[in-house]
Design an enzyme around this catalytic site. Structure first.
Site, PDB file in Angstrom:
ATOM      1  CE1 TYR A 144      -3.730   2.445   0.499  1.00  0.00           C
ATOM      2  CE2 TYR A 144      -2.495   3.281   2.374  1.00  0.00           C
ATOM      3  CZ  TYR A 144      -3.548   3.401   1.466  1.00  0.00           C
ATOM      4  OH  TYR A 144      -4.386   4.478   1.548  1.00  0.00           O
ATOM      5  CG  ASP A 239       5.667   3.950   1.002  1.00  0.00           C
ATOM      6  OD1 ASP A 239       5.930   4.710   1.966  1.00  0.00           O
ATOM      7  OD2 ASP A 239       4.516   3.744   0.594  1.00  0.00           O
ATOM      8  CE  LYS A 267       0.546   5.232   8.225  1.00  0.00           C
ATOM      9  NZ  LYS A 267       0.596   4.419   7.052  1.00  0.00           N
TER      10      LYS A 267
HETATM   11  C1  LIG Z   1       0.000   4.840   5.629  1.00  0.00           C
HETATM   12  C2  LIG Z   1       0.812   4.581   4.436  1.00  0.00           C
HETATM   13  C3  LIG Z   1       0.790   5.439   3.316  1.00  0.00           C
HETATM   14  C4  LIG Z   1      -0.192   6.563   3.200  1.00  0.00           C
HETATM   15  O1  LIG Z   1      -0.020   7.524   4.172  1.00  0.00           O
HETATM   16  P1  LIG Z   1      -1.261   8.504   4.514  1.00  0.00           P
HETATM   17  O2  LIG Z   1      -0.666   9.479   5.480  1.00  0.00           O
HETATM   18  O3  LIG Z   1      -2.326   7.638   5.078  1.00  0.00           O
HETATM   19  O4  LIG Z   1      -1.661   9.139   3.237  1.00  0.00           O
HETATM   20  C5  LIG Z   1       1.691   5.216   2.299  1.00  0.00           C
HETATM   21  N1  LIG Z   1       2.557   4.192   2.349  1.00  0.00           N
HETATM   22  C6  LIG Z   1       2.602   3.341   3.384  1.00  0.00           C
HETATM   23  C7  LIG Z   1       3.619   2.267   3.399  1.00  0.00           C
HETATM   24  C8  LIG Z   1       1.717   3.495   4.447  1.00  0.00           C
HETATM   25  O5  LIG Z   1       1.729   2.625   5.451  1.00  0.00           O
END
Ligand SMILES: *Cc1c(COP(=O)(O)O)cnc(C)c1O
Length: 424
Positions: A144, A239, A267
């Site tokens: 994701y 990511d 995060k």
């Molecule tokens: C949470 C997440 C995102 C998206 O971040 P948001 O702040 O929710 O837009 C992208 N990549 C990874 C790996 C994530 O866990």
């Protein structure tokens, strides 16, 4: 029922917000319950509007590595807030945060702050395409990367929870340059690179997947990606929205010793405030506007309050690197206990833990999807009754924070094993 009971609040919510929520997994749909409405949290405890207390294994889906309402973070936010919330202009705090990161993470020579992980990924992909002058991107099934159009193809997290990993409203055009490879399968990547020679801008990967449940990268997988990217002239994008500042200060890149060309954060970098960031070498980052021709902007980007929360959080993590040893050991302790007492497959890396309701190894999207989600839903409901708050989906991680004690982990393992035994 009082007017602050979850049922009543959720009825109100559903009338005015799609599904009653601002982010889909919160709606508890896949576990068949009314979501809790949270009033406050402290350390590793979270409290709902009905006065229930829970041990919190969500931690706002990752940011709260220091625990909720950490005194230093709250103090930093209060102090900044007194001076005004946003100026849409340069501030010292954004320079400090950028310096803190670039001076401690070798592969990040320059960084750009944005407002979410989604925005970080979307911008980093544009940069990868602008820099390489190539269009195609390789992503992995079950990873994701936020909800930008090009990434909503076989995505994990909520997209996977609702059995709908490809979203309506994404045009064929937006997704046709996204090529799908199998997670932990280097051959599938090499095949795509050969078939699309000189067309791949970058390979994007969660360097430990945590949105199809926790699925660590197999030994040598990231190193193999590095080599393939070098051989075929593509950029490697980690990511690290979850893994950054969690597996180690320098994230999975530091943990595994593999250098990405571009990295995205979210995060933890905002300490609980809405922040994302992308960074990489000076050579690549200087293509971002106003230096270069890759346009990207943000009214609230680098917001002083968000920078203050991020700075306070990262300062503590830098000052006390032993926190990583402790929290990673806690992850192993919890995983070992759950595996032994419950008998299911438990994946863990550092402070990310996930029990899959299967006895088979989970190494990729297919094996993760084979987990018994009904079994998960049952255990989830029982956990909540007994004061344990985990994400309401099989395909999410348990996030530890530094406030957990061995006793609390023991109690958690005990409660899990009771529930699993009752279900047999
Ligand atoms: C949470 C997440 C995102 C998206 O971040 P948001 O702040 O929710 O837009 C992208 N990549 C990874 C790996 C994530 O866990």
């Amino acid at each position: 029922m009082t007017e602050r009971s979850a049922e009543i609040l959720f009825e109100r919510a559903k009338k005015v917000m799609p599904g009653g929520v601002n982010s889909p997994v919160r709606a508890y749909k896949s576990v068949g319950l009314t979501p809790r409405f949270i009033e406050r949290a402290q350390g590793n405890r979270i409290y709902d509007t009905e006065g229930n207390e829970y041990l919190d294994y969500v931690g706002s889906w990752g940011p709260m590595i220091l625990g909720h309402a950490d005194p230093a973070v709250i103090a930093a936010v209060k102090e900044k807030a007194e001076k005004g919330l946003s100026f849409g202009a340069c501030t010292e705090a954004e320079v400090e945060l950028a310096e803190l990161i670039t001076s401690n993470i070798a592969h990040v020579e320059m960084i750009r702050m944005v407002n979410s992980g989604t925005e970080a990924v979307m911008s980093a992909l544009r940069l990868a395409r602008g820099y390489t002058k190539k269009d195609k991107i390789i992503k992995f099934e079950g990873c994701y990367h936020g909800h930008s159009d090009a990434m909503l193809v076989k995505a994990g997290s909520g997209a996977m929870t609702f059995g709908d990993p490809d979203s309506a409203g994404v045009t064929r055009g937006a997704a046709e340059d996204t090529l799908l490879a199998r997670y932990n399968d280097l051959e599938s990547v090499e095949t795509l690179m050969k078939e699309n020679r000189d067309e791949i801008a970058c390979v994007i990967v969660e360097p430990t997947a945590a949105n199809m449940g926790v699925v660590p990268t197999a030994e040598g997988f990231l190193k193999g990606l590095r080599e393939l990217c070098d051989r075929y002239g593509a950029l490697l994008l980690f990511d690290e929205v979850i893994t950054g500042f969690r597996l180690a200060f320098g994230g999975a890149a530091e943990y595994f010793g593999v250098r990405p060309d571009l990295v995205t954060y979210g995060k933890i970098i905002g300490g609980g405030m809405p922040v994302g960031a992308y960074g990489g070498s000076r050579e690549i980052m200087e293509n971002v506007s106003p230096c270069g021709s890759v346009y990207q902007a943000g009214t609230l980007s680098g917001n002083p309050i968000a920078m203050a929360a991020g700075l306070a959080t990262l300062h503590r993590l830098l000052k006390e690197p032993e926190l990583y040893d402790r929290i990673n050991a806690m992850g192993k302790y919890l995983a070992d206990g759950l595996r032994e007492k419950c008998g299911f497959t438990v994946n863990q890396l550092g402070s990310l833990v996930c029990m899959f309701y299967t006895h088979d190894p989970v190494t990729d999207y297919q094996s993760a999807a084979s987990s018994d989600t009904q079994g998960f839903a049952h255990v989830f409901r029982e956990l909540l009754k007994r004061g344990i708050y985990v994400a309401p989906s099989q395909f999410e991680a348990m996030f530890l924070n530094i406030c957990f004690t061995e006793e609390e982990l023991d109690r958690t393992i005990e409660i899990y094993s009771e529930i699993v035994a009752e279900g047999r």
